[in-house]
Motif scaffolding. Structure first.
Motif, PDB file in Angstrom:
ATOM      1  N   SER A 150      49.859  43.967  33.987  1.00  0.00           N
ATOM      2  CA  SER A 150      49.388  45.114  34.563  1.00  0.00           C
ATOM      3  C   SER A 150      49.011  44.844  35.945  1.00  0.00           C
ATOM      4  N   TRP A 151      49.716  45.935  36.836  1.00  0.00           N
ATOM      5  CA  TRP A 151      49.338  45.530  38.273  1.00  0.00           C
ATOM      6  C   TRP A 151      47.991  45.391  38.759  1.00  0.00           C
ATOM      7  N   PRO A 152      47.074  46.002  38.281  1.00  0.00           N
ATOM      8  CA  PRO A 152      45.751  45.660  38.619  1.00  0.00           C
ATOM      9  C   PRO A 152      45.434  44.460  38.150  1.00  0.00           C
ATOM     10  N   TRP A 153      45.673  44.081  36.888  1.00  0.00           N
ATOM     11  CA  TRP A 153      45.470  42.495  36.468  1.00  0.00           C
ATOM     12  C   TRP A 153      46.481  41.494  37.207  1.00  0.00           C
ATOM     13  N   LEU A 154      47.491  41.696  37.903  1.00  0.00           N
ATOM     14  CA  LEU A 154      48.475  40.933  38.448  1.00  0.00           C
ATOM     15  C   LEU A 154      47.557  40.682  39.736  1.00  0.00           C
ATOM     16  N   PHE A 155      46.975  41.599  40.571  1.00  0.00           N
ATOM     17  CA  PHE A 155      46.399  41.427  41.795  1.00  0.00           C
ATOM     18  C   PHE A 155      45.351  40.610  41.482  1.00  0.00           C
ATOM     19  N   GLY A 156      44.717  40.572  40.384  1.00  0.00           N
ATOM     20  CA  GLY A 156      43.382  39.880  40.177  1.00  0.00           C
ATOM     21  C   GLY A 156      43.557  38.381  39.567  1.00  0.00           C
ATOM     22  N   THR A 157      44.704  37.959  39.477  1.00  0.00           N
ATOM     23  CA  THR A 157      45.097  36.752  38.867  1.00  0.00           C
ATOM     24  C   THR A 157      45.000  35.749  40.085  1.00  0.00           C
ATOM     25  N   VAL A 158      45.067  36.119  41.187  1.00  0.00           N
ATOM     26  CA  VAL A 158      44.977  35.217  42.362  1.00  0.00           C
ATOM     27  C   VAL A 158      43.525  34.509  42.257  1.00  0.00           C
ATOM     28  N   VAL A 159      42.615  35.271  42.089  1.00  0.00           N
ATOM     29  CA  VAL A 159      41.097  34.758  41.906  1.00  0.00           C
ATOM     30  C   VAL A 159      41.055  34.267  40.587  1.00  0.00           C
ATOM     31  N   GLU A 160      41.497  34.707  39.491  1.00  0.00           N
ATOM     32  CA  GLU A 160      41.235  34.128  38.141  1.00  0.00           C
ATOM     33  C   GLU A 160      41.864  32.813  38.076  1.00  0.00           C
ATOM     34  N   ASN A 161      42.944  32.742  38.834  1.00  0.00           N
ATOM     35  CA  ASN A 161      43.642  31.175  38.596  1.00  0.00           C
ATOM     36  C   ASN A 161      43.038  30.330  39.597  1.00  0.00           C
ATOM     37  N   THR A 162      42.322  30.700  40.921  1.00  0.00           N
ATOM     38  CA  THR A 162      41.632  29.810  41.526  1.00  0.00           C
ATOM     39  C   THR A 162      40.489  29.231  40.643  1.00  0.00           C
ATOM     40  N   LEU A 163      39.814  30.167  40.095  1.00  0.00           N
ATOM     41  CA  LEU A 163      38.733  29.660  39.236  1.00  0.00           C
ATOM     42  C   LEU A 163      39.305  28.790  37.979  1.00  0.00           C
ATOM     43  N   ARG A 164      40.330  28.970  37.380  1.00  0.00           N
ATOM     44  CA  ARG A 164      40.978  28.236  36.309  1.00  0.00           C
ATOM     45  C   ARG A 164      41.124  26.888  36.824  1.00  0.00           C
TER      46      ARG A 164
END
Length: 288
Positions: A150-164
């Protein structure tokens, strides 16, 4: 004919890529202790250039077989852009990310924010060995997460993937199998937890089922990641080019290459594919 061995400079940069990033981050943190911010900033700039753009290994691509069967579509493909994932890190230069596209795959939208992996046709699909070889690494413990399509989640994946990424390559690639195919290593990633049927030291044959497609690691939906590397561990590996042997594409027995991004194709089994140990004379696509 292009050489089957990449030039030494890109390989050296692959070995230094992550240590250089670690040094740059340490220098930035040392700015609070009195080290000049110019030092940290300059090192970070160099590290990002090497991380994202510099050091593309170029050699004759290895001929492999597809790891999937049926109708699939690349979300990322080196046919269209190198590095295909936007970075050279972790041997990803020529990585291919595949999702099943049988007409039932949910598209990106605003709602729902996420879906269970079972909503996607790729989830649980068999994953096959692209070449004969020996299994050298297996990771099979990470959970399969809900989608981020979803568009909101896609925007948040930048931060999420940095943590991953703080967990290292496994945090991004998820559950994976690495196979030594003689002179190179094939990595199959984003696999379903508990689905891996092989262990380190096992010998696999071309087309053998080794796992199932999952939703582990940094992926927006269930997909299969396949990449070729010069080392077994992606942390210091250089990504190497690959092609699928003639016959992989239904209705086009002479086609040798890879599917293009966002273009669904019908992938056939290994009985029809000419896969081997050598390379092909064509150069891989230039960086664009």
């Amino acid at each position: 004919m292009a050489s089957s061995v990449p030039r030494p400079v890109p390989v050296l940069l692959a070995r230094l890529r992550m240590p250089l990033m670690w040094v740059a981050m340490a220098a930035l943190l040392a700015g609070y202790l009195g080290l000049s911010w110019w030092v940290g900033g300059t090192l970070l700039g160099v590290a990002l250039a090497v991380h994202l753009r510099l050091g593309t290994p170029r050699c004759a691509p290895r001929v492999l077989a597809p790891p999937v069967r049926g109708r699939w579509m690349p979300l990322t493909s080196p046919e269209d852009h190198v590095p295909s994932q936007g970075t050279h890190a972790y041997g990803q230069t020529y990585a291919l990310g595949l999702v099943a596209e049988d007409g039932t795959r949910p598209d990106i939208g605003w709602r729902p924010l996420s879906r269970p992996p079972e909503d996607f046709p790729a989830y649980g699909a068999p994953v096959y060995a692209p070449a004969a070889g020996t299994v050298v690494r297996v990771n099979d413990r990470q959970r399969d997460h809900r989608s981020r399509n979803s568009w909101p989640w896609l925007f948040g994946t930048v931060v999420e993937n940095t943590l991953r990424e703080l967990r290292g390559p496994s945090g991004l690639i998820g559950n994976h199998v690495v196979i030594d195919v003689g002179g190179a290593h094939v990595l199959l990633g984003h696999l379903r937890r508990g689905s891996v049927t092989v262990a380190p030291g096992d010998t696999v044959v071309l087309g053998q089922r080794v796992a199932a497609c999952g939703s582990s690691g940094a992926c927006t939906e269930p997909q299969v990641r396949v990449q070729l590397m010069d080392l077994a561990h992606p942390l210091f590996a250089a990504g190497l080019p690959m092609v699928w042997g003639r016959g992989w594409k239904a209705g086009d027995p002479e086609n040798e290459g890879l599917p293009e991004t966002w273009r669904p194709v019908e992938v056939v089994g290994t009985d029809h594919v000419s896969a081997g140990q050598g390379g092909v004379p064509e150069e891989y696509p230039e960086l664009r």
